[in-house]
Scaffold this active site. Structure first.
Site, PDB file in Angstrom:
ATOM      1  N   ASP A  79     -17.649  31.947  -9.581  1.00  0.00           N
ATOM      2  CA  ASP A  79     -17.220  31.032  -8.524  1.00  0.00           C
ATOM      3  C   ASP A  79     -16.306  29.942  -9.081  1.00  0.00           C
ATOM      4  O   ASP A  79     -16.276  28.827  -8.583  1.00  0.00           O
ATOM      5  CB  ASP A  79     -18.456  30.416  -7.831  1.00  0.00           C
ATOM      6  CG  ASP A  79     -18.076  29.573  -6.624  1.00  0.00           C
ATOM      7  OD1 ASP A  79     -16.981  29.795  -6.060  1.00  0.00           O
ATOM      8  OD2 ASP A  79     -18.862  28.690  -6.247  1.00  0.00           O
ATOM      9  N   HIS A 122     -20.073  34.066  -3.803  1.00  0.00           N
ATOM     10  CA  HIS A 122     -20.545  33.689  -2.457  1.00  0.00           C
ATOM     11  C   HIS A 122     -19.519  34.096  -1.412  1.00  0.00           C
ATOM     12  O   HIS A 122     -18.323  33.844  -1.560  1.00  0.00           O
ATOM     13  CB  HIS A 122     -20.913  32.211  -2.358  1.00  0.00           C
ATOM     14  CG  HIS A 122     -19.786  31.246  -2.519  1.00  0.00           C
ATOM     15  ND1 HIS A 122     -18.961  30.886  -1.475  1.00  0.00           N
ATOM     16  CD2 HIS A 122     -19.342  30.546  -3.591  1.00  0.00           C
ATOM     17  CE1 HIS A 122     -18.073  30.001  -1.905  1.00  0.00           C
ATOM     18  NE2 HIS A 122     -18.269  29.783  -3.193  1.00  0.00           N
ATOM     19  N   ASP A 170     -11.987  30.887  -3.530  1.00  0.00           N
ATOM     20  CA  ASP A 170     -13.337  30.327  -3.334  1.00  0.00           C
ATOM     21  C   ASP A 170     -13.942  30.892  -2.068  1.00  0.00           C
ATOM     22  O   ASP A 170     -13.813  30.296  -1.016  1.00  0.00           O
ATOM     23  CB  ASP A 170     -13.233  28.803  -3.268  1.00  0.00           C
ATOM     24  CG  ASP A 170     -14.589  28.134  -3.248  1.00  0.00           C
ATOM     25  OD1 ASP A 170     -15.589  28.814  -3.516  1.00  0.00           O
ATOM     26  OD2 ASP A 170     -14.647  26.926  -2.943  1.00  0.00           O
ATOM     27  N   HIS A 186     -10.716  24.486  -1.185  1.00  0.00           N
ATOM     28  CA  HIS A 186     -11.185  23.990   0.119  1.00  0.00           C
ATOM     29  C   HIS A 186     -10.035  23.604   1.049  1.00  0.00           C
ATOM     30  O   HIS A 186     -10.170  22.704   1.873  1.00  0.00           O
ATOM     31  CB  HIS A 186     -12.128  22.786  -0.051  1.00  0.00           C
ATOM     32  CG  HIS A 186     -13.430  23.137  -0.710  1.00  0.00           C
ATOM     33  ND1 HIS A 186     -14.433  22.213  -0.915  1.00  0.00           N
ATOM     34  CD2 HIS A 186     -13.890  24.302  -1.226  1.00  0.00           C
ATOM     35  CE1 HIS A 186     -15.451  22.789  -1.516  1.00  0.00           C
ATOM     36  NE2 HIS A 186     -15.150  24.060  -1.727  1.00  0.00           N
ATOM     37  N   GLU A 237     -23.055  29.094   0.371  1.00  0.00           N
ATOM     38  CA  GLU A 237     -22.954  28.254  -0.827  1.00  0.00           C
ATOM     39  C   GLU A 237     -22.354  26.907  -0.477  1.00  0.00           C
ATOM     40  O   GLU A 237     -22.772  25.872  -0.988  1.00  0.00           O
ATOM     41  CB  GLU A 237     -22.072  28.945  -1.884  1.00  0.00           C
ATOM     42  CG  GLU A 237     -22.023  28.213  -3.230  1.00  0.00           C
ATOM     43  CD  GLU A 237     -20.930  27.150  -3.336  1.00  0.00           C
ATOM     44  OE1 GLU A 237     -21.007  26.306  -4.245  1.00  0.00           O
ATOM     45  OE2 GLU A 237     -20.003  27.145  -2.513  1.00  0.00           O
ATOM     46  N   GLU A 238     -21.364  26.929   0.438  1.00  0.00           N
ATOM     47  CA  GLU A 238     -20.531  25.745   0.616  1.00  0.00           C
ATOM     48  C   GLU A 238     -21.246  24.556   1.235  1.00  0.00           C
ATOM     49  O   GLU A 238     -20.973  23.416   0.888  1.00  0.00           O
ATOM     50  CB  GLU A 238     -19.289  26.090   1.455  1.00  0.00           C
ATOM     51  CG  GLU A 238     -18.332  27.067   0.785  1.00  0.00           C
ATOM     52  CD  GLU A 238     -17.628  26.472  -0.431  1.00  0.00           C
ATOM     53  OE1 GLU A 238     -17.916  25.328  -0.791  1.00  0.00           O
ATOM     54  OE2 GLU A 238     -16.788  27.181  -1.018  1.00  0.00           O
TER      55      GLU A 238
HETATM   56 ZN   LIG Z   1     -17.185  28.422  -4.307  1.00  0.00          ZN
END
Ligand SMILES: [Zn+2]
Length: 464
Positions: free
Chosen positions: A357, A283, A295, A427, A329-330
């Site tokens: 991922d 993603h 990520d 994140h 995606e997030e």
């Molecule tokens: Zn991810």
């Protein structure tokens, strides 16, 4: 080794070959797989792929849905894929949520004034412009919150659920993340005015981790943020000493009207059955705090480079190999849902869908979701990957963007990598390209290219 074991060992191999019907077929791909691995893991190729991760994350950091950076990353990927000479390069339009963080801060006002390292949660409402100030309580679980329901009213509720490091990182994540996702509504249902959650990850360098919050329909929407593990420990210790906590929180977050985005798609068109598809993906969107290298820029580049390696080696499979860089995606999975809907009438001709991922980390094998017959074939293909450590096959499949299609019956697969370092930076602003090594990236590309090539070229599609 004695003869008896050798004979029974041979019998087992033959039985597996008969059961899958592809045993000898898979073995015949040892040559191409060796070539793929040699090329993708070469110093030059791994460095080249790594530079692409760096370029993507340096030029287009903070690729949250609705952002200009995400849309520019989509245009850049599309243009680069055309330059790579991939087939049918396009962007499938997707409408995505558009949440913006705004200015934000948190502070401990009493008893010992100091700033708290915080990050608002994606989708959170903001505070009033002047912010809010309230007494806080720290709880270790939803059960403890309910037991102290009377003291939640009018307060800031702080969920202190440490990320356990004594077991699989994914298990620890799943256990703790429910407090990030559902904590605000649980607290609001008891009259809390804001919700703070201990960052979901092992503490490091006082770094807050963002992620999505989900509001339930039957509780007021209150501001929700994460605070660093270290700051959560501070609040816990202060409460344990019997001191009253007062916290100030200011968040300018808001949700704007939906924005236009898209899934980037490109292919190596199959030479015999182009309508049958093996899909590889990552993603392209990320959270807004940092460059989102692990990520999931790295996953995108790994899937994309897999096609580049095959093209370079002139390995054109029977079926089409399609790479998709999903959007959103997030905080919505709109890209994955849009793919399932757009290609709904073609999903029965999707042989396998792969999403990378879980980070660009040492490859250990594969998590697979599908029939036992397909699992045996996947196991045989994985068996060709001893040189890159990709041999084990488990049921720990994950891939948020392909799950909507996998739920419709498409076999799904995800790289199984050593995630012990993953959640330290997940994140956060620290998810930068330097956390990825070219060697790990090269092996991941080799694994994805090998898995995609063999499943796209076998005489029979994977059994459903
Ligand atoms: Zn991810």
């Amino acid at each position: 080794m004695n003869g008896r074991i050798l004979i029974s060992g041979t019998a087992i191999v033959c039985a597996a070959a008969l059961l899958s019907g592809q045993g000898r077929g898979v073995e015949s791909y040892r040559g191409p797989v060796d070539r793929i691995i040699a090329d993708a893991t070469s110093e030059a190729a791994a460095q080249s792929a790594w530079r692409r991760v760096a370029e993507l994350t340096d030029r287009f950091p903070a690729r949250l849905s609705g952002s200009t950076n995400l849309e520019n990353a989509i245009r850049w990927s599309e243009a680069e894929m055309r330059r790579d000479g991939l087939d049918n390069v396009r962007v499938d339009p997707v409408t995505v949520p558009h949440w913006v963080r705004g200015a934000e801060s948190a502070a401990l006002v009493l008893p010992h004034p100091q700033a708290l390292a915080m990050a608002g949660l994606g989708g959170s409402v903001g505070t009033a412009p002047a912010g809010l100030e309230a007494e806080a309580i720290v709880v270790g679980s939803f059960e403890e919150l309910r037991a102290r329901a009377a003291s939640a009213k009018g307060r800031v509720v702080v969920f202190n659920v440490p990320f356990r490091t004594d077991r699989s990182p994914i298990t620890s994540y799943v256990d703790a993340v429910q407090y990030r996702v559902n904590g605000a509504s649980e607290a609001a249902s008891l009259g809390a005015v804001a919700s703070l959650v201990r960052s979901i990850g092992p503490g490091a360098h006082r770094t807050p981790h963002t992620g999505s919050v989900r509001y339930s329909g039957d509780a007021p929407r209150i501001p929700a943020a994460a605070i660093s593990a270290e700051d959560t420990d501070l609040l816990q210790r202060t409460q344990d000493r019997g001191e009253k906590l007062v916290i100030r929180l200011s968040m300018g977050a808001q949700t704007l009207p939906d924005a236009q985005s898209g899934n980037v798609v490109a292919e190596i068109r199959g030479r015999e059955r182009p309508d049958e598809v093996v899909l590889v993906s990552g993603h392209l969107d990320s959270w807004d705090l940092g460059p989102g290298a692990m990520d999931d820029a790295g996953g995108c580049i790994a899937a994309w480079e897999a096609l580049r390696v095959l093209k370079k080696l002139a390995l054109v499979p029977r079926r089409t190999i399609r790479v998709v860089l999903f959007t959103n995606e997030e905080n919505g999975t709109r890209g994955g849902n849009a793919y399932r809907d757009k290609y709904a009438d073609q999903l029965d001709r999707h042989v396998l869908m792969l999403e990378s991922d879980n980070g660009v980390l040492p490859l250990q094998g594969w998590g697979f979701h599908g029939s036992d017959g397909a699992r045996r074939v996947i196991g045989e293909i994985a068996g060709l990957m001893t040189a890159i450590g990709g041999t084990r096959v488990s049921t720990d499949f994950s891939g948020a963007d392909i799950e909507p299609s996998v739920e419709r019956g498409v076999p799904g697969i995800s790289p199984d990598v050593d995630m012990s370092r993953y959640f330290v930076i997940h994140h956060t602003a620290a998810d930068t390209a330097d956390k990825i090594t070219p060697a790990d990236l090269g092996k991941l590309i080799a694994g994805i290219a090998s898995m995609a090539y063999v499943t796209a070229d076998l005489p029979e599609p994977l059994p459903r």
